[in-house]
Design an enzyme around this catalytic site. Structure first.
Site, PDB file in Angstrom:
ATOM      1  N   ARG A 368     -60.717  67.108 -49.612  1.00  0.00           N
ATOM      2  CA  ARG A 368     -60.381  67.648 -48.298  1.00  0.00           C
ATOM      3  C   ARG A 368     -58.858  67.807 -48.212  1.00  0.00           C
ATOM      4  NH1 ARG A 368     -60.447  65.044 -42.215  1.00  0.00           N
ATOM      5  NH2 ARG A 368     -60.225  67.027 -41.132  1.00  0.00           N
ATOM      6  N   HIS A 369     -58.411  68.749 -47.384  1.00  0.00           N
ATOM      7  CA  HIS A 369     -56.977  68.976 -47.200  1.00  0.00           C
ATOM      8  C   HIS A 369     -56.305  67.769 -46.550  1.00  0.00           C
ATOM      9  CE1 HIS A 369     -57.764  69.506 -42.921  1.00  0.00           C
ATOM     10  NE2 HIS A 369     -58.764  70.324 -43.246  1.00  0.00           N
ATOM     11  N   HIS A 554     -62.438  71.555 -47.228  1.00  0.00           N
ATOM     12  CA  HIS A 554     -62.486  70.936 -45.910  1.00  0.00           C
ATOM     13  C   HIS A 554     -63.368  69.689 -45.951  1.00  0.00           C
ATOM     14  CE1 HIS A 554     -60.681  74.718 -44.389  1.00  0.00           C
ATOM     15  NE2 HIS A 554     -61.393  75.246 -45.380  1.00  0.00           N
TER      16      HIS A 554
END
Length: 627
Positions: A368-369, A554
């Site tokens: 995930r970012h 995400h």
């Protein structure tokens, strides 16, 4: 080259003819380095590459002991891998956190097969040959589940190996000692007493109960693959304390030591009586130079941090090689039972090879970012940072110093927010952790969302790969569009804009699912189908390439991109939504390919999640002045 050195090199070169090390030696000699220092550099770096040896030689150009004929000390350890290793590492961390550091923390989990012994620099390669010979002989004899029993006293806690399994390990150690003595002409003493895997040693007695409780959480019946590993250390500093430089230090006087962050320093505590308070005298592991240094620039390091891993041999557990049906006959040759099917399968397996050229499995790391700006400052972040003239201003230190230019101005950032400054730091820190764990990233794909591209960029910076690996933009990696607040597909930055903003974008890459194909407010079934299609296309494009494919997406990506790869069906949409809410910034999942079994499996990620607390805004005027 001196006559004696030429004769020495010729003698060694004849024995190691057609080996990789011979060409490395020739290359270094052609650069003008004397043969004895070349052999010393190779022994000190594990005889892996010309670059490693050259870097060592240049770093040690002022080493007063460079010409001293002091060999390295070598030891053969049996190290666990797989589920048992993961449990042991967890015990290492928890025991250190709850009970402070003890002697066991100085070294990684292992069983000692051969205690430290010396070997002349020019004969080290014969140790590798001995390891391979013995490994080939014992590769199908090690048990898949180790037989271990927990033993505890007021100063020791560890697993003892049962006699039946210990005998196999002892035979391996004796065989290696015999081969090493014959090939490398060195005296190797195998461990033939009670074999054990130490968990804690020389700890405070009042910690015994806590350590025992932690140890009982380790299931000694966990699956394990044993790796016989050859390490070396500098024999001059065996009883020294090891420090690690936390900050850079530039010498102010001629007798002071230059420090780079991360440098390891050997310090003899018995020689510090005449040193000024706050200072120590030590020897740099990186340069070999000795001098004074400020102790508050350092922290304690582990003894094994300075050790060099030379070669390793992965021993396949015997049960994994039994591919023959029970009804198939076995052949009997020279009084020994031989299974022809098993022997054939052994020939085909390449995983158990000495790791001068280790077989690297394909991996898929989905991440995930990092922390996004609106995650911290809410939807109003956009209004907070806009000046009256429409220009961006940094209103908090957690805002980025600047924003990349977009053709439609700053307004498109509202639905395509950047990382916060902490998010940038998080991403780089994870990259550095992946580098430390030697994760071989071969390619990187990113969702077109700016926060994901920035995360990919800073992870690559931490890995020191930002100039070598280009980021491939894949719109198919974008999150479930139903969760988009704007109910439309955001306007993403173009590859040209990103390149102008100094992001290393692969402009030649042709995406699998273009942005125009993304459907606003797509159904869960449409989202799952998209994820399955795009991840299979990415994975299938690299069937012949080893290394790890890094996917930056995400919170939803961790589940939706790994389940299709490992062959699991999609979750129920409500269960999926609950799971995604628990995924933190830089949360990750890791899949590894088991090519011989034609499948992938989810295993522990190479690094842990980054955890930190909240830090609220502070108004000094209302808090201090007006309070």
């Amino acid at each position: 080259m001196a006559v004696a050195e030429a004769q020495l090199y010729a003698k060694v070169a004849n024995k190691v003819k057609n080996r990789g090390t011979c060409s490395i030696v020739e290359h270094l000699l052609s650069m003008g380095f004397p043969v004895h220092t070349v052999q010393k550099a190779l022994a000190a770096t594990g005889q892996k590459t010309v670059e490693d040896a050259t870097k060592w030689l240049h770093s040690h150009c002022n080493d007063p002991s460079l010409d001293d004929p002091i060999p390295q000390e070598y030891a053969l350890y049996l190290c666990p891998s797989g589920p048992l290793h993961d449990k042991l590492q967890e015990f290492w961390r928890e025991s250190k956190r709850q009970c402070a550091k003890n002697r066991a923390h100085e070294i990684f989990p292992h069983i000692t097969l051969c205690d430290f012994f010396t070997c002349e620099d020019q004969k080290v390669e014969f140790l590798y040959e001995a390891l391979k010979k013995v490994g080939d002989r014992f590769l199908n004899t090690f048990p898949p589940v180790p037989s271990l029993s927990l033993h505890s006293s007021t100063s020791y806690l560890g697993f003892f190996v049962s006699d039946s399994h210990a005998n196999i390990m002892k035979e391996f150690a004796v065989a290696f000692a015999s081969e090493a003595s014959a090939l490398a002409d060195c005296h190797v003493k195998p461990c033939i007493k009670q074999l054990h895997l130490t968990l804690a040693h020389k700890f405070s007695p009042h910690h015994q109960k806590t350590l025992e409780q932690l140890a009982r959480s380790i299931n000694p019946g966990e699956g394990c693959q044993w790796i016989a590993t050859l390490y070396s250390r500098d024999m001059r500093f065996v009883h020294y304390q090891t420090l690690r430089a936390v900050f850079q230090y530039k010498p102010q006087n001629i007798d002071e030591l230059m420090l780079n962050a991360g440098d390891l320093i050997f310090v003899d505590r018995t020689q510090q009586s005449d040193v000024s308070e706050g200072w120590v005298i030590g020897t740099s592991h990186r340069t070999g130079c000795r001098g004074f240094l400020p102790e508050n620039y350092t922290e304690r390091a582990n003894e094994s941090d300075t050790w060099v891993k030379h070669r390793e041999y992965t021993l396949i557990p015997s049960s994994r090689l039994l591919t023959q049906d029970e009804s198939e006959p076995s052949a009997k040759l020279n009084g020994e039972v031989h299974n022809p099917v098993m022997m054939k399968s052994v020939t085909k397996m390449l995983a158990f090879q000495v790791s001068q050229n280790v077989t690297v499995r394909r991996g898929l790391l989905v991440m995930r970012h990092g922390e996004r700006l609106d995650q911290v400052f809410g939807k109003s972040w956009f209004q907070q940072c806009l000046m009256a003239d429409g220009k961006y201003q940094r209103v908090d230190l957690n805002f980025p110093t600047s924003l990349p230019k977009r053709k439609d101005g700053i307004k498109n950032y509202e639905y395509d927010p950047p990382l916060s400054y902490c998010g940038i730091f998080q991403s780089r820190l994870v990259g550095e952790a992946l580098l430390e764990k030697e994760v071989a990233v071969s390619s990187i794909y990113s969702s077109p969302a700016l926060r994901c591209i920035q995360t990919a960029h800073h992870v690559l910076q931490g890995l020191k790969l930002e100039k070598r690996i280009k980021i491939r933009l894949e719109p198919g990696l974008f999150e479930w569009t139903k969760w988009e607040a704007s109910k439309i597909i955001p306007t993403f930055m173009t590859p040209k804009e990103l390149t102008e903003a100094m992001y290393n974008i692969d402009t030649s890459y042709r995406c699998n699912i273009p942005v125009a194909s993304l459907v606003p407010s797509e159904s869960y079934e449409e989202y799952v189908s998209r994820c399955s299609a795009v991840i299979r296309q990415i994975v299938d494009a690299y069937t012949s390439e080893a290394g790890t494919i890094l996917i930056v997406g995400h919170g939803s990506s961790l589940d939706s991109f790994t389940r299709p790869v490992v062959g699991l069906p999609p979750r129920d949409s409500s269960e999926f939504a609950q799971l995604v809410r628990k995924v933190p910034s830089l949360g990750m999942c890791f899949c590894e390919e088991l090519k011989e079994e034609n499948r992938w499996e989810l295993i522990n990620p190479p690094v842990k999640t980054l955890t930190h607390g909240a830090n609220a805004a502070f108004n000094w005027r209302s808090g201090i002045l007006d309070g």
